[in-house]
Write an enzyme that holds these catalytic residues in place. Structure first.
Site, mmCIF file in Angstrom:
data_model
loop_
_atom_site.group_PDB
_atom_site.id
_atom_site.type_symbol
_atom_site.label_atom_id
_atom_site.label_comp_id
_atom_site.label_asym_id
_atom_site.label_seq_id
_atom_site.Cartn_x
_atom_site.Cartn_y
_atom_site.Cartn_z
ATOM 1 N N TYR A 30 0.715 -1.291 0.159
ATOM 2 C CA TYR A 30 -0.068 -0.013 0.037
ATOM 3 C C TYR A 30 0.804 1.252 -0.038
ATOM 4 C CZ TYR A 30 -3.643 -3.189 1.356
ATOM 5 O OH TYR A 30 -4.794 -4.049 1.629
ATOM 6 N N HIS A 36 0.117 -11.641 1.673
ATOM 7 C CA HIS A 36 -0.944 -10.787 1.142
ATOM 8 C C HIS A 36 -1.716 -11.666 -0.082
ATOM 9 C CE1 HIS A 36 -1.851 -6.489 -0.154
ATOM 10 N NE2 HIS A 36 -2.761 -7.339 -0.148
#
Length: 272
Positions: free
Chosen positions: A47, A105
């Site tokens: 992110y 992830h």
């Protein structure tokens, strides 16, 4: 805030998602959420906002023991040495001496699952992460991790909302007492325009988004992490906790099409 208890951690059932929040916008959003009472913050290496989140946490003055922080290692960094490097970088950016939950992830087609989880377990044993888990893992992948490797998975974080069926995955997770953490719980805003949800919302003096969120949180073993950068949206999401859906509402929601997946990049696994 109600929490789920999983593998030694307490996971607040409503958290703040931060995907696509950057810089000062992200910092302000996290500061706002913490001030409103949020204690579950979700981020990831990919992110690019861990520094902003670290600054917001540091500025909040909230005791570390009261916070739950999740971050994730990107699928290109799943070799053991790369995991350790990525983890060290995340911790430094977050200004923390540990995270509460560290996730893979996305799965990778080239990944060595036993080596990955041996590395994650070492981080856990050293107290650098309190728990480990996965995101975007299918039932088949979970079976390998849970039944063959016997890794203590604290959650599977996946896309889940009123427009996407996850019943097969949920059946497996519940059989093994593993929570599901729902990202995109509002289908990237699509729930706001759904006529069925709007009608239910009117009945309860709520919004369609609050109805969609409460539908998730009424289910056993589910936490949700809606992204909300504005304080008004964060407060509205907290307001979902007060909505009381009835059997007629749930029946109407069950009848909605459940094939709307919002997130499926080219590297995604073959979904169940």
């Amino acid at each position: 805030m109600e929490s789920l208890h999983t593998n030694g951690i307490s996971l607040p059932r409503l958290g703040l998602g931060t995907f696509r929040m950057q810089g000062e916008t992200c910092r302000a959003a996290v500061e706002s959420a913490l001030a409103l009472g949020y204690r579950h913050i979700d981020t990831a290496e990919m992110y690019g906002n861990e520094e902003a989140i670290g600054a917001a946490i540091a500025a909040s003055g909230i005791a570390r023991s009261e916070l739950h922080v999740t971050t994730k290692v990107w699928h290109e960094n799943l070799a053991p040495a790369a995991i350790r490097t990525a983890f060290d970088a995340s911790l430094k950016k977050l200004r923390l001496d540990h995270v509460d939950l560290y996730l893979v992830h996305w799965p990778s087609r080239q990944m060595n699952l036993p080596a990955i989880f041996e590395t994650l377990m070492k981080l856990k044993e050293k107290g650098r992460t309190r728990a480990i888990g996965v995101a975007n893992f299918t039932t088949a992948l979970l079976k390998t991790v849970v039944e063959e490797i016997r890794a203590p998975i604290a959650c599977d974080q996946v896309e889940y909302h009123v427009m996407l069926d996850q019943s097969k995955l949920l059946t497996y997770l519940r059989a093994h007492a593993i929570p599901l953490v729902a990202y995109c719980p509002l289908a990237q805003g699509r729930v706001a325009a759904d006529p069925t949800l709007i009608a239910i919302a009117r009945k309860h003096n709520a919004t369609a988004a609050q109805v969609a969120l409460k539908w998730l949180l009424d289910q056993d073993g589910i936490a949700a992490i809606p992204k909300a950068s504005r304080a008004e949206s964060q407060q509205a999401n907290l307001g979902a906790l007060k909505v009381r859906l009835d059997d007629a509402d749930r029946k109407a929601i069950a009848a909605l099409p459940k094939d709307r997946r919002c997130v499926s990049p080219g590297f995604a696994p073959a979904w169940d």
